[in-house]
Design a protein around this motif. Sequence first.
Motif, PDB file in Angstrom:
ATOM      1  N   UNK A   1       0.833  -1.202   0.000  1.00 53.67           N
ATOM      2  CA  UNK A   1       0.000   0.000   0.000  1.00 53.67           C
ATOM      3  C   UNK A   1       0.870   1.255   0.000  1.00 53.67           C
ATOM      4  N   UNK A   2       1.931   1.241   0.789  1.00 55.75           N
ATOM      5  CA  UNK A   2       2.866   2.377   0.816  1.00 55.75           C
ATOM      6  C   UNK A   2       3.521   2.572  -0.546  1.00 55.75           C
ATOM      7  N   UNK A   3       4.006   1.489  -1.141  1.00 53.45           N
ATOM      8  CA  UNK A   3       4.674   1.605  -2.450  1.00 53.45           C
ATOM      9  C   UNK A   3       3.709   2.061  -3.535  1.00 53.45           C
ATOM     10  N   UNK A   4       2.477   1.603  -3.461  1.00 52.22           N
ATOM     11  CA  UNK A   4       1.474   2.041  -4.441  1.00 52.22           C
ATOM     12  C   UNK A   4       1.205   3.538  -4.307  1.00 52.22           C
ATOM     13  N   UNK A   5       1.150   4.023  -3.068  1.00 54.18           N
ATOM     14  CA  UNK A   5       0.927   5.457  -2.871  1.00 54.18           C
ATOM     15  C   UNK A   5       2.098   6.264  -3.411  1.00 54.18           C
ATOM     16  N   UNK A   6       3.311   5.727  -3.260  1.00 52.07           N
ATOM     17  CA  UNK A   6       4.482   6.411  -3.817  1.00 52.07           C
ATOM     18  C   UNK A   6       4.417   6.454  -5.338  1.00 52.07           C
ATOM     19  N   UNK A   7       4.021   5.330  -5.935  1.00 51.62           N
ATOM     20  CA  UNK A   7       3.910   5.263  -7.391  1.00 51.62           C
ATOM     21  C   UNK A   7       2.847   6.222  -7.913  1.00 51.62           C
ATOM     22  N   UNK A   8       1.696   6.261  -7.232  1.00 50.70           N
ATOM     23  CA  UNK A   8       0.607   7.150  -7.657  1.00 50.70           C
ATOM     24  C   UNK A   8       0.991   8.617  -7.525  1.00 50.70           C
ATOM     25  N   UNK A   9       1.912   8.899  -6.591  1.00 56.41           N
ATOM     26  CA  UNK A   9       2.371  10.276  -6.407  1.00 56.41           C
ATOM     27  C   UNK A   9       3.475  10.645  -7.391  1.00 56.41           C
ATOM     28  N   UNK A  10       3.815   9.717  -8.281  1.00 58.97           N
ATOM     29  CA  UNK A  10       4.829   9.997  -9.294  1.00 58.97           C
ATOM     30  C   UNK A  10       6.253   9.771  -8.840  1.00 58.97           C
ATOM     31  N   UNK A  11       6.447   9.135  -7.671  1.00 65.46           N
ATOM     32  CA  UNK A  11       7.797   8.862  -7.180  1.00 65.46           C
ATOM     33  C   UNK A  11       8.233   7.479  -7.659  1.00 65.46           C
ATOM     34  N   UNK A  12       9.457   7.344  -8.134  1.00 66.02           N
ATOM     35  CA  UNK A  12       9.914   6.040  -8.631  1.00 66.02           C
ATOM     36  C   UNK A  12       9.995   5.008  -7.508  1.00 66.02           C
ATOM     37  N   UNK A  13       9.550   3.793  -7.794  1.00 59.71           N
ATOM     38  CA  UNK A  13       9.567   2.697  -6.818  1.00 59.71           C
ATOM     39  C   UNK A  13      10.425   1.567  -7.369  1.00 59.71           C
ATOM     40  N   UNK A  14      11.344   1.090  -6.549  1.00 59.67           N
ATOM     41  CA  UNK A  14      12.167  -0.073  -6.906  1.00 59.67           C
ATOM     42  C   UNK A  14      12.265  -0.938  -5.657  1.00 59.67           C
ATOM     43  N   UNK A  15      11.174  -1.618  -5.353  1.00 63.82           N
ATOM     44  CA  UNK A  15      11.022  -2.273  -4.056  1.00 63.82           C
ATOM     45  C   UNK A  15      11.012  -3.793  -4.205  1.00 63.82           C
ATOM     46  N   UNK A  16      11.133  -4.469  -3.042  1.00 59.56           N
ATOM     47  CA  UNK A  16      11.297  -5.913  -3.036  1.00 59.56           C
ATOM     48  C   UNK A  16      10.444  -6.571  -1.947  1.00 59.56           C
ATOM     49  N   UNK A  17       9.883  -7.727  -2.288  1.00 56.48           N
ATOM     50  CA  UNK A  17       9.326  -8.639  -1.296  1.00 56.48           C
ATOM     51  C   UNK A  17      10.090  -9.945  -1.424  1.00 56.48           C
ATOM     52  N   UNK A  18      10.638 -10.417  -0.312  1.00 52.26           N
ATOM     53  CA  UNK A  18      11.321 -11.718  -0.292  1.00 52.26           C
ATOM     54  C   UNK A  18      10.580 -12.593   0.705  1.00 52.26           C
ATOM     55  N   UNK A  19       9.961 -13.637   0.212  1.00 54.95           N
ATOM     56  CA  UNK A  19       9.178 -14.548   1.042  1.00 54.95           C
ATOM     57  C   UNK A  19       9.973 -15.802   1.366  1.00 54.95           C
ATOM     58  N   UNK A  20       9.520 -16.526   2.377  1.00 52.99           N
ATOM     59  CA  UNK A  20      10.195 -17.763   2.769  1.00 52.99           C
ATOM     60  C   UNK A  20       9.258 -18.948   2.599  1.00 52.99           C
ATOM     61  N   UNK A  21       9.561 -19.764   1.598  1.00 46.99           N
ATOM     62  CA  UNK A  21       8.857 -21.034   1.438  1.00 46.99           C
ATOM     63  C   UNK A  21       9.784 -22.123   1.978  1.00 46.99           C
ATOM     64  N   UNK A  22       9.634 -23.333   1.521  1.00 46.06           N
ATOM     65  CA  UNK A  22      10.416 -24.453   2.041  1.00 46.06           C
ATOM     66  C   UNK A  22      10.294 -25.621   1.077  1.00 46.06           C
ATOM     67  N   UNK A  23      11.284 -26.513   1.130  1.00 48.03           N
ATOM     68  CA  UNK A  23      11.132 -27.757   0.394  1.00 48.03           C
ATOM     69  C   UNK A  23       9.879 -28.490   0.825  1.00 48.03           C
ATOM     70  N   UNK A  24       9.497 -28.325   2.103  1.00 43.39           N
ATOM     71  CA  UNK A  24       8.256 -28.932   2.588  1.00 43.39           C
ATOM     72  C   UNK A  24       7.053 -28.378   1.851  1.00 43.39           C
ATOM     73  N   UNK A  25       7.088 -27.100   1.501  1.00 45.32           N
ATOM     74  CA  UNK A  25       5.981 -26.495   0.770  1.00 45.32           C
ATOM     75  C   UNK A  25       5.995 -26.828  -0.705  1.00 45.32           C
ATOM     76  N   UNK A  26       7.180 -27.074  -1.245  1.00 47.34           N
ATOM     77  CA  UNK A  26       7.297 -27.348  -2.675  1.00 47.34           C
ATOM     78  C   UNK A  26       7.021 -28.801  -3.011  1.00 47.34           C
ATOM     79  N   UNK A  27       7.267 -29.697  -2.056  1.00 43.66           N
ATOM     80  CA  UNK A  27       7.033 -31.110  -2.354  1.00 43.66           C
ATOM     81  C   UNK A  27       6.410 -31.882  -1.200  1.00 43.66           C
ATOM     82  N   UNK A  28       6.171 -31.234  -0.062  1.00 40.69           N
ATOM     83  CA  UNK A  28       5.544 -31.901   1.062  1.00 40.69           C
ATOM     84  C   UNK A  28       6.556 -32.535   1.996  1.00 40.69           C
ATOM     85  N   UNK A  29       6.168 -32.701   3.268  1.00 42.43           N
ATOM     86  CA  UNK A  29       7.048 -33.300   4.269  1.00 42.43           C
ATOM     87  C   UNK A  29       6.198 -34.092   5.252  1.00 42.43           C
TER      88      UNK A  29
END
Length: 301
Positions: free
Chosen positions: A137-165
Amino acid sequence: MGICEGRVAIVTGAGNGLGKAYALELARQGCRVVVNDLGVGTHGEEGETKGAAERVVDEIRALGGEAVANTDDVAEWDAGERMVRAAIDNFGRLDAVVNNAGFVRDRMFFTCSPEEWDAVIRVHLRGHFCTSRHAAEYWRSQSKAGRPVDARIINTTSGAGLQGSVGQSAYSTAKGGIATLTLVQAAELGRIGVTANAIAPNARTRMTETGAFDMDAKDGAFDVYAPENMAPLVAYLVSDQSKGVTGQVFELKGGEIFLSQGWTDSPAREKGARYEAAELDQVVRSLLDTREPVKPVYGAR
């Protein structure tokens, strides 16, 4: 100068293990960090590691870096907003969210209680949602205000999530959901300058100590399962060098890194008309015989 100079990141669950390794590496690379940790145990026990976030902040400051502590519950909606606000109020901006917080309740599916299921799903899936949603929401507000956004989301999955455990149905379900969430975030948020990627670490943490995993360091050998091995990729993904890298799931083990290929379609068996139920056994077995080999479920025999 490090590759994250001038960047600002939130790291959740950063009081110990992987999260701590991420926060310290980001600081070494010039990033200013909001260090979040609720101070709970591997099963969510309250107060087990109270003060962990503050101790990591002290370590970062001892390195000459900048950091502030946050002890909110990542799965609380308002907590996500407070973390985003902490970054902006203390450092003037927010460039990345590293979603790492979580715990595990090892149970076979037929003994898992609704309370255990809900607790694991909440901290992982809702926890990934709350902070990232306020950041987006913050990054979207920056974009709508004409400010450049170069942002990142890094999530944590697992081998358990990719193939089960085996013995981790709730955890596997949550981590599988996180992998899919990452794909959607990448598709939706790219238009405003935000990338989203996930990592599936292989590392020795408090959570792995609760299961039947042999991750002990071997004398004189490269410590394959050291949490610090995972941190450089996180720093890279937070940095502006990773611009355009999005919608990917990275798996890491020691000095090995590769991409998860995800679900893919096999060649189809086309009849040109509706199948009859009695015909399908032969068709299904033909598909199974010709598909690419799949990685087995962890713990399956």
